[in-house]
Design an enzyme around this catalytic site. Structure first.
Site, PDB file in Angstrom:
ATOM      1  CG  ASN A   9      -1.724   1.241   1.387  1.00 57.14           C
ATOM      2  OD1 ASN A   9      -1.772   2.064   0.469  1.00 57.14           O
ATOM      3  ND2 ASN A   9      -2.374   1.403   2.523  1.00 57.14           N
ATOM      4  CD1 TRP A  10       3.733   1.243  -2.695  1.00 57.24           C
ATOM      5  CD2 TRP A  10       3.429   2.128  -4.733  1.00 57.24           C
ATOM      6  NE1 TRP A  10       4.469   0.501  -3.587  1.00 57.24           N
ATOM      7  CE2 TRP A  10       4.301   1.024  -4.845  1.00 57.24           C
ATOM      8  CE3 TRP A  10       3.092   2.831  -5.889  1.00 57.24           C
ATOM      9  CZ2 TRP A  10       4.844   0.606  -6.064  1.00 57.24           C
ATOM     10  CZ3 TRP A  10       3.636   2.429  -7.103  1.00 57.24           C
ATOM     11  CH2 TRP A  10       4.503   1.328  -7.187  1.00 57.24           C
ATOM     12  CE  LYS A  11       0.042   3.112   4.770  1.00 59.67           C
ATOM     13  NZ  LYS A  11       0.252   3.140   6.211  1.00 59.67           N
ATOM     14  CG  HIS A  96      -5.522   2.071   5.311  1.00 60.58           C
ATOM     15  ND1 HIS A  96      -5.024   2.985   6.221  1.00 60.58           N
ATOM     16  CD2 HIS A  96      -4.572   1.130   5.146  1.00 60.58           C
ATOM     17  CE1 HIS A  96      -3.801   2.600   6.577  1.00 60.58           C
ATOM     18  NE2 HIS A  96      -3.507   1.483   5.943  1.00 60.58           N
ATOM     19  CD  GLU A  98      -2.485   5.449   6.899  1.00 59.51           C
ATOM     20  OE1 GLU A  98      -2.532   5.465   5.661  1.00 59.51           O
ATOM     21  OE2 GLU A  98      -1.571   4.883   7.534  1.00 59.51           O
ATOM     22  CD  GLU A 168      -3.145  -2.389   7.281  1.00 62.63           C
ATOM     23  OE1 GLU A 168      -2.103  -2.700   6.691  1.00 62.63           O
ATOM     24  OE2 GLU A 168      -3.694  -1.291   7.137  1.00 62.63           O
ATOM     25  N   GLY A 174       3.188   2.045  10.709  1.00 65.41           N
ATOM     26  CA  GLY A 174       4.204   3.076  10.543  1.00 65.41           C
ATOM     27  C   GLY A 174       4.938   3.416  11.815  1.00 65.41           C
ATOM     28  CB  SER A 213       5.656  -2.216  11.795  1.00 67.77           C
ATOM     29  OG  SER A 213       5.316  -0.884  12.145  1.00 67.77           O
ATOM     30  N   GLY A 234       3.064  -1.188   4.101  1.00 66.04           N
ATOM     31  CA  GLY A 234       3.209   0.219   3.753  1.00 66.04           C
ATOM     32  C   GLY A 234       4.641   0.555   3.405  1.00 66.04           C
ATOM     33  N   GLY A 235       5.355   1.125   4.375  1.00 69.90           N
ATOM     34  CA  GLY A 235       6.708   1.643   4.166  1.00 69.90           C
ATOM     35  C   GLY A 235       7.659   0.700   3.439  1.00 69.90           C
TER      36      GLY A 235
HETATM   37  P1  13P Z   1       3.423   0.193   7.496  1.00 71.44           P
HETATM   38  O1  13P Z   1       3.849  -1.126   6.871  1.00 71.44           O
HETATM   39  O2  13P Z   1       4.214   1.352   6.990  1.00 71.44           O
HETATM   40  O3  13P Z   1       3.353   0.087   8.984  1.00 71.44           O
HETATM   41  O4  13P Z   1       1.922   0.455   6.988  1.00 71.44           O
HETATM   42  C1  13P Z   1       0.989  -0.545   7.114  1.00 71.44           C
HETATM   43  C2  13P Z   1      -0.238  -0.169   6.390  1.00 71.44           C
HETATM   44  O5  13P Z   1      -0.961   0.715   6.805  1.00 71.44           O
HETATM   45  C3  13P Z   1      -0.546  -0.868   5.133  1.00 71.44           C
HETATM   46  O6  13P Z   1      -1.829  -0.586   4.703  1.00 71.44           O
END
Ligand code: 13P
Length: 251
Positions: A9-11, A96, A98, A168, A174, A213, A234-235
């Site tokens: 997920n590149w956000k 998600h 966020e 999640e 993150g 993470s 994510g990251g």
């Molecule tokens: P991180 O892997 O950066 O913690 O993000 C997880 C996430 O929100 C994937 O949707």
């Protein structure tokens, strides 16, 4: 047997030019994943979907990070299902944390969006998870159970056969404070038990991912849990080298 799934997920990251570069570089990894019966994919921003779809391997899943439930209309700033389908995009991340936190995405809204996706034979990746306060108060199962039940109410077993669920925990996103694999297994198995209550045997076919993470160093531990069928990352999905390592570490 549920196929393992690694989804990035590149956000709100990557210019379209950077997304194209990643897509081109990912072609060999898509082949490697396919050879090992693993599915991989990324969810770029709307503006990069077309370029990633065009330049990545056909075996790479390309998902949107959100969608509106209406086909068209006066909804400034929104993107609809037919608009995604025109570019061959048929996976969408829904709910998600966020978006739940910053865009008031409720279980009801998620439900409406998933209903529209199912009607269009598309694949929702439905995200659930508790906040740190809820985790500390021992309310994880209560919160996650409600998200699953309200988000997926009234769907049929046939519809949810296409569904992917992602657990999640908000406190692990993150932050580098990832949930232990015991917690991930416990909650993913709890989610599967609710899916079984709601939809019967098809629950054994629904893939449940862990996210929060996930890094190359811990991805294998999560995917070794019996009810964790993959990761939403994510990251660590942003750099091609790290994305490659996530894959090679689970082969
Ligand atoms: P991180 O892997 O950066 O913690 O993000 C997880 C996430 O929100 C994937 O949707």
């Amino acid at each position: 047997m549920r196929k393992k799934l690694l989804l990035g997920n590149w956000k709100m990251n990557k210019l379209a030019s950077e997304a194209k570069e990643f897509a081109l570089a990912s072609v060999p990894f898509a082949a490697l994943a396919k050879k090992n019966n693993i599915e991989i994919g990324v969810a770029p921003t709307y503006l990069s979907l077309a370029t990633v779809k065009e330049h990545a391997s056909k075996d790479m899943i390309v998902a949107a990070q959100n969608v509106h439930f209406m086909d068209h209309g006066a909804y400034t700033g929104e993107v609809s299902i037919p608009m995604l389908k025109e570019f061959g995009i048929d996976w969408v991340i829904i709910g998600h944390s966020e978006r739940r936190a910053y865009d008031n995405e409720t279980n009801e809204k998620c439900h409406e969006k998933m209903k529209a996706l199912f009607e269009n034979n598309m694949v929702p990746v439905y995200c659930v998870g508790e906040t740190l306060a809820e985790f500390d108060a021992g309310k994880t199962k209560e919160v996650v159970g409600k998200q699953v039940k309200e988000g997926l109410k009234d769907f049929t077993a046939e519809q949810v056969a296409r569904l992917v669920v992602a657990y999640e925990p908000v406190w692990s996103i993150g932050t580098g404070k990832n949930a232990s694999s015991e917690i991930a297994q416990d909650i993913c198995s709890y989610i599967r038990s609710i899916l079984k209550e709601m939809f019967g045997g098809v629950a054994e076919e629904i893939r449940i991912l862990y996210g929060g993470s996930v890094k190359p160093v811990n991805v294998k531990e999560y995917l070794s849990c019996p009810d964790v069928d993959g990761a939403l990352v994510g990251g660590a999905s942003l750099k091609i080298e790290s994305f490659e390592e996530l894959l090679t570490n689970i082969l």
